[in-house]
Design a protein around this motif. Structure first.
Motif, PDB file in Angstrom:
ATOM      1  N   SER A 142       4.479  -0.419   2.948  1.00 57.76           N
ATOM      2  CA  SER A 142       4.772  -0.752   4.349  1.00 57.76           C
ATOM      3  C   SER A 142       4.046   0.177   5.314  1.00 57.76           C
ATOM      4  N   GLU A 144       1.752  -0.304   7.366  1.00 58.09           N
ATOM      5  CA  GLU A 144       1.491  -0.845   8.711  1.00 58.09           C
ATOM      6  C   GLU A 144       2.520  -0.387   9.737  1.00 58.09           C
ATOM      7  N   ASP A 157      -5.705   1.052   4.769  1.00 54.67           N
ATOM      8  CA  ASP A 157      -4.962   0.237   3.811  1.00 54.67           C
ATOM      9  C   ASP A 157      -5.784  -0.962   3.370  1.00 54.67           C
TER      10      ASP A 157
HETATM   11 MG    MG Z   1       1.199  -3.120   2.302  1.00 52.68          MG
END
Ligand code: MG
Ligand code: PRP
Length: 209
Positions: A142, A144, A157
């Motif tokens: 997660s 982001e 990422d």
């Molecule tokens: Mg991800």
């Protein structure tokens, strides 16, 4: 012929890799998608397949616990392992990108950045090469979220469809590298088991056609 141990990354690309192996004439009859088994052999007994976490495949291959491995370029770049990368299996195609919020200033204007990533080595290499000092925050998923809640200026990422970036209102600021699944080989194994390894490579190449 001596036995080769092949380390395969569990997860997203596992099934398509098994399909490719089958196309290449390499079969593991006991393998089932939902099986919890971690070791499989081909009927000829020439190949032993071990299922490991994607982030660990390079370690198995670098130490020689596995002779060959199938793993994403993302994990190869992050591990920095001393191994040979001999074939692009062209599965799991995606890329490494830098992303930030709509307000993140252009990277070339940055004096110092806080970068969140599951791939701190990749992030450091990228920004070091551009002479931009960074502090990395290692996250395990997660990622982001980090710029959204002000924990970091940007992230490094994986981007595949771009949906995660879009749905979180982020923007791609730079692309770093293309990623796909690769065949990697332990250096001593390649010297001592050259013929068996070459044969697997040739079979995989024919499976790719
Ligand atoms: Mg991800
Ligand atoms: C991966 C990656 C991105 C996303 C990219 O996350 O870290 O967040 O997929 O795919 P997309 O461009 O198609 O949206 P994953 O779903 O593996 O979750 P995690 O990062 O929380 O482990």
């Amino acid at each position: 012929m001596e036995q080769l141990t092949l380390a395969l990354a569990k997860g997203r690309t596992a099934e398509s890799t098994i399909e490719l192996l089958n196309k290449a004439g390499i079969e593991f009859p006991d393998f089932h998608e939902k099986s919890r088994k971690l070791v499989f052999s081909n009927p000829e007994g020439t190949l032993r397949l071990i299922f490991v976490k994607a982030v660990d495949v390079c370690t198995y291959v670098e130490t020689g616990a596995a002779d060959v491995g199938v793993v994403g370029k993302d994990n190869i770049l992050e591990s920095g392992a001393d191994i040979y990368e001999l074939l692009d299996l062209k599965l799991g195609k995606c890329k490494f990108s830098v992303a930030g919020t709509q307000d993140t200033p252009p990277l070339e204007e940055a004096k110092k950045l806080v970068v969140a990533s599951k791939y701190p080595r990749v992030a450091e290499n990228y920004f070091n090469q551009r002479g931009i000092p960074i502090t990395t925050i290692k996250l395990n998923g997660s990622v982001e979220l980090a710029p959204l809640i002000g924990m970091a200026d940007c992230i490094v990422d994986i981007v595949e469809t771009g949906n995660t970036i879009r749905e979180n209102g982020l923007k791609i600021m730079a692309d770093i590298d293309d990623i796909s699944t690769r065949l990697i080989v332990n250096k001593s194994s390649f010297a001592t088991k050259t013929e068996s390894i070459r044969q697997v490579i040739e079979q995989l190449k024919s499976g790719l056609e």
